[in-house]
Design a protein around this motif. Structure first.
Motif: not given
Length: 120
Positions: A53-60, A75-94
């Motif tokens: 939700a916090a990562a999505g908030a940064a995009v919003g 370009w900022w949107l691309c960066l934020f989406l990559i970071i948001s995806g990394a956060v989500g992926s880490s929550r799933i992987i863990l």
């Protein structure tokens, strides 16, 4: 943690209002408070990823500020989406959340932040 964080957000919003900080800056904290309260309410019935939700908030917030200040955020949107995806992926992987919980958290964070910054 939700109660303490919410009280801290309320205190900070009050201080920012008292010293006349521009509204668009205080709206970031207001959106964080709203997202936190929504996530806390949803967590009573179903687990949702507040990290996502916090990562999505940064995009919003980026999208809302792009509209307010009239700039191209691609370009900022691309960066934020990559970071948001990394956060989500880490929550799933863990094994802390499922894909649905991460996706829902991202949508809640992005939508409510976007709406709060633009309309409140």
């Amino acid at each position: 943690p939700y109660v303490i964080s919410s009280l801290c957000y309320l205190g900070c919003i009050y201080i920012m209002h008292t010293i006349h900080i521009p509204h668009f800056m205080a709206s970031v904290l207001l959106s964080a408070l709203i997202i936190q309260l929504i996530c806390a309410a949803i967590n009573l019935w179903w687990k949702i990823s507040t990290h996502s939700a916090a990562a999505g908030a940064a995009v919003g917030a980026l999208m809302a500020f792009a509209i307010i200040f009239d700039f191209n955020p691609i370009w900022w949107l691309c960066l934020f989406l990559i970071i948001s995806g990394a956060v989500g992926s880490s929550r799933i992987i863990l094994h802390q959340h499922t894909v649905a919980q991460v996706f829902t958290g991202s949508i809640v964070g992005g939508v409510f932040t976007f709406l709060t910054i633009l309309f409140l």
